[in-house]
Design a protein around this motif. Structure first.
Motif, mmCIF file in Angstrom:
data_model
loop_
_atom_site.group_PDB
_atom_site.id
_atom_site.type_symbol
_atom_site.label_atom_id
_atom_site.label_comp_id
_atom_site.label_asym_id
_atom_site.label_seq_id
_atom_site.Cartn_x
_atom_site.Cartn_y
_atom_site.Cartn_z
ATOM 1 N N GLN A 162 0.861 -1.175 0.000
ATOM 2 C CA GLN A 162 0.000 0.000 0.000
ATOM 3 C C GLN A 162 0.900 1.228 0.000
ATOM 4 O O GLN A 162 1.862 1.310 0.758
ATOM 5 C CB GLN A 162 -0.916 0.055 1.220
ATOM 6 C CG GLN A 162 -1.883 1.242 1.168
ATOM 7 C CD GLN A 162 -2.601 1.463 2.480
ATOM 8 O OE1 GLN A 162 -1.974 1.639 3.520
ATOM 9 N NE2 GLN A 162 -3.920 1.438 2.445
ATOM 10 N N THR A 165 0.985 5.300 0.580
ATOM 11 C CA THR A 165 0.324 6.483 1.124
ATOM 12 C C THR A 165 1.200 7.672 0.775
ATOM 13 O O THR A 165 2.287 7.848 1.338
ATOM 14 C CB THR A 165 0.158 6.383 2.651
ATOM 15 O OG1 THR A 165 -0.612 5.228 2.979
ATOM 16 C CG2 THR A 165 -0.554 7.624 3.188
ATOM 17 N N LYS A 203 -1.418 13.608 4.635
ATOM 18 C CA LYS A 203 -1.306 12.969 3.326
ATOM 19 C C LYS A 203 -1.203 14.037 2.237
ATOM 20 O O LYS A 203 -1.544 15.194 2.443
ATOM 21 C CB LYS A 203 -2.506 12.048 3.084
ATOM 22 C CG LYS A 203 -2.580 10.866 4.047
ATOM 23 C CD LYS A 203 -3.666 9.898 3.673
ATOM 24 C CE LYS A 203 -5.046 10.443 3.945
ATOM 25 N NZ LYS A 203 -5.306 10.611 5.386
ATOM 26 N N ARG A 252 -4.031 7.277 -1.357
ATOM 27 C CA ARG A 252 -3.688 5.888 -1.026
ATOM 28 C C ARG A 252 -4.027 4.998 -2.214
ATOM 29 O O ARG A 252 -5.108 5.106 -2.792
ATOM 30 C CB ARG A 252 -4.478 5.382 0.188
ATOM 31 C CG ARG A 252 -4.128 5.984 1.522
ATOM 32 C CD ARG A 252 -4.787 5.149 2.603
ATOM 33 N NE ARG A 252 -4.941 5.823 3.840
ATOM 34 C CZ ARG A 252 -4.021 5.883 4.800
ATOM 35 N NH1 ARG A 252 -2.865 5.296 4.627
ATOM 36 N NH2 ARG A 252 -4.277 6.536 5.918
#
Length: 341
Positions: A175, A177, A194, A201
């Protein structure tokens, strides 16, 4: 579910009917019901993601990931179909093996977490330094490419890279981010550090049944410590729990749909399910609880006071998080694992 059709006039192959409720439909209707979708466009996008017919995974926040149908965590594929990236060398529509190779390659290119912007991001989310000790599943990539649309040119952003592994410790996916490069800017209450992207994501590789794992020895993911495991949705949620339960093995499934389909390791006797306080979290908790009980595993649900356990950590503090967990854990586990404050 009708496997054949068109001859008797009673329906085409692929149609289903629930005799108890009188409902019926096709695969798209199943996707709509299980994902809680209303627009046909969203249903079609989810179907394309599942079949791997698009190069864009659109998995921001995993809002529309499906719950597994029935109780079949070994279904092939994933709700998160990978997108082509300039840094992974994938074809526009990579197959599962190709996507997993790309995920392993990107994780190998990333650098260890300590001293990086990714570590700063996690600290700003309230994660304590102690909770990150011994974490090998998280790394940092300073220039991880992000593609806004399949047609757009990829642009590099710093990113937290989380390895997703199977029960034997093999990396099956990652994953990503993407992070705000200005790690010292005031923490935005929406993005929470973020990057300012529509999809900050995204996943790559095979996620279904697997997880990001913390607190397990390399290669021993199939051997829970003292027969215990705690499982939750997001990386930040699970790491928040490690702030007060650092010795308990934990798994982050990365979405509600993937949490429901998490494969249970051999030797597991007690499973803690750290739910998110929303409808998707309730469905994931119910599905995983049912599967655990069917496998002879005790399932205990842990509920946050706010939206999730990272919200609790950031807004209520470590002491309140610890107090909330103390009354929900089995007494012997609270005494053994809960870090005193």
């Amino acid at each position: 579910m009708r496997l054949t059709g068109g001859v008797t006039g009673k329906g085409a192959a692929g149609r289903w009917q629930d005799a108890a409720e009188g409902t019926h439909g096709d695969l798209l209707d199943l996707i709509r019901e299980n994902c809680g979708l209303t627009e046909f466009r969203e249903v079609a996008e989810e179907a394309r993601r599942f079949l791997g017919l698009t190069g864009d995974d659109h998995t921001a926040g995993y809002e529309h990931c499906c719950r597994p149908l029935g109780h079949l965590p070994s279904l092939p594929g994933s709700c998160a179909i990978p997108e082509p990236q300039a840094d992974d060398g994938c074809d526009p529509a990579p197959d599962a093996a190709q996507a997993q190779r790309a995920a392993r390659r990107l994780f190998g290119m990333a650098q260890p977490l300590p001293g990086t912007l990714a570590e700063t991001y996690l600290h700003r989310r309230g994660i304590t330094p102690e909770a990150l000790i011994g974490i090998d599943a998280l790394r940092f990539h300073p220039r991880c490419f992000h593609r806004a649309t399949p047609e757009a040119q990829p642009k590099p952003w710093p990113a937290l890279i989380a390895a997703v592994t199977d029960l034997d410790g093999r990396i099956t996916g990652i994953q990503r981010t993407w992070l705000d490069p200005d790690g010292c800017a005031p923490l935005d209450p929406i993005r929470l550090g973020k990057a300012p992207l529509a999809t900050p994501r995204r996943a790559l590789g095979l996620l279904l049944g697997h997880a990001g794992r913390f607190g397990t020895a390399p290669g021993l993911e199939c051997e829970p410590v003292n027969g215990l495991l705690m499982a939750g949705e997001g990386i930040e949620t699970v790491l928040s729990l490690r702030c007060v339960l650092s010795a308990m093995p934990m798994a982050a499934a990365l979405s509600a749909g993937h949490l429901a389909a998490l494969l249970l390791p051999a030797g597991l006797r007690r499973l803690y399910i750290a739910r998110d306080a929303d409808a998707a979290g309730d469905r994931a908790m119910a599905s995983l609880t049912e599967r655990a009980i069917a496998a002879g595993v005790e399932a205990i649900t842990l509920s946050p006071r706010l939206g999730d356990f990272n919200d609790d950590l950031r807004e209520l503090g470590v002491a309140e998080l610890r107090a909330n967990l103390r009354v929900q854990l089995a007494p012997e586990d609270a005494q053994r694992f809960l870090v005193s404050g």
